[in-house]
Design an enzyme around this catalytic site. Structure first.
Site, PDB file in Angstrom:
ATOM      1  N   CYS A 107      -5.729  -5.583   3.645  1.00  0.00           N
ATOM      2  CA  CYS A 107      -4.455  -5.379   4.233  1.00  0.00           C
ATOM      3  C   CYS A 107      -4.642  -3.758   4.935  1.00  0.00           C
ATOM      4  O   CYS A 107      -5.672  -3.423   5.359  1.00  0.00           O
ATOM      5  CB  CYS A 107      -3.478  -5.466   3.218  1.00  0.00           C
ATOM      6  SG  CYS A 107      -1.688  -5.634   4.171  1.00  0.00           S
ATOM      7  N   HIS A 138      -4.977  -5.714   7.899  1.00  0.00           N
ATOM      8  CA  HIS A 138      -3.691  -6.222   8.265  1.00  0.00           C
ATOM      9  C   HIS A 138      -3.405  -5.888   9.796  1.00  0.00           C
ATOM     10  O   HIS A 138      -3.884  -4.652  10.268  1.00  0.00           O
ATOM     11  CB  HIS A 138      -2.415  -5.580   7.566  1.00  0.00           C
ATOM     12  CG  HIS A 138      -1.078  -6.437   8.009  1.00  0.00           C
ATOM     13  ND1 HIS A 138      -0.419  -5.993   8.926  1.00  0.00           N
ATOM     14  CD2 HIS A 138      -0.587  -7.211   7.202  1.00  0.00           C
ATOM     15  CE1 HIS A 138       0.785  -6.573   8.967  1.00  0.00           C
ATOM     16  NE2 HIS A 138       0.675  -7.469   8.157  1.00  0.00           N
TER      17      HIS A 138
END
Length: 202
Positions: A107, A138
């Site tokens: 992420c 992400h």
């Protein structure tokens, strides 16, 4: 079995911390967690208000962090920002990469990997720590990573030159299983995947 060190800060993402910790424990790893700049040294206040008690309240309280085989960085934007702004974290990432050890980030945690590379590249000594590899993250930090000159992938998990990256909470299981596979092999990954009832299209 390998040793893994996973970092946690206030604002780290719960799923991305707990899932690797759980899966690597099931795989027989020796895994420890360390807090980074926690407001309350007894726990990390995560993004969804869950509180996590790290094994070590600070990175400096970890005995010989260089002895670990892999370093894991969960996401969560506030936590990732803390990692990226911590010189101790960036130096540890750079050290792991320079030694050819695995670094895994998921992420927004990938931004700390980018920050560590900038730090390593600014030094006079060229090493593995200053190499850019293919990574993912992400989508919210995709532009930041691409602007820093890294090759970017939309794959759910990317492995390139001992760097493992992944996209977000929904890929945390695949991320953790990939760490197991690259460090101890597919047989161990399959061994723990079965009892977990892991979907084939994970």
């Amino acid at each position: 079995m390998p040793k893994a060190l996973i970092l946690v800060a206030d604002g780290s993402e719960e799923i991305e911390f707990v899932t690797p910790y759980d899966i690597l424990t099931r795989a027989g790893f020796e895994i420890q967690s360390a807090g980074v700049n926690l407001k309350n040294e007894n726990y990390a206040h995560m993004t969804r208000n869950i509180r996590i008690v790290p094994d070590h309240p600070t990175l400096s309280s970890v005995s010989n962090p260089e002895s670990y085989d892999t370093l894991i960085l969960p996401g969560g934007a506030p936590g990732a920002k803390t990692f990226s702004n911590s010189n101790d974290v960036l130096q540890l990432i750079a050290s792991f990469r320079a030694q050819g050890k695995y670094v895994a980030a998921i992420c927004a945690g990938t931004t700390a990997l980018v920050a560590a590379q900038k730090l390593a590249a600014s030094s006079k000594t060229e090493s593995g720590a200053s190499q850019k590899v293919k990574i993912t993250s992400h989508p919210s930090v995709k532009d930041e990573i691409k602007e820093a000159g890294w090759e970017y992938s939309e794959e759910r998990v990317v492995v390139d030159r001992r760097v493992v990256t992944s996209r977000g909470p929904g890929t945390a299981m695949l991320f953790a299983l990939t760490i197991v596979e690259v460090l101890v092999g597919k047989e161990k990954r399959d061994e723990i995947s079965g009892p977990l009832i892991v979907a084939d299209n994970l």
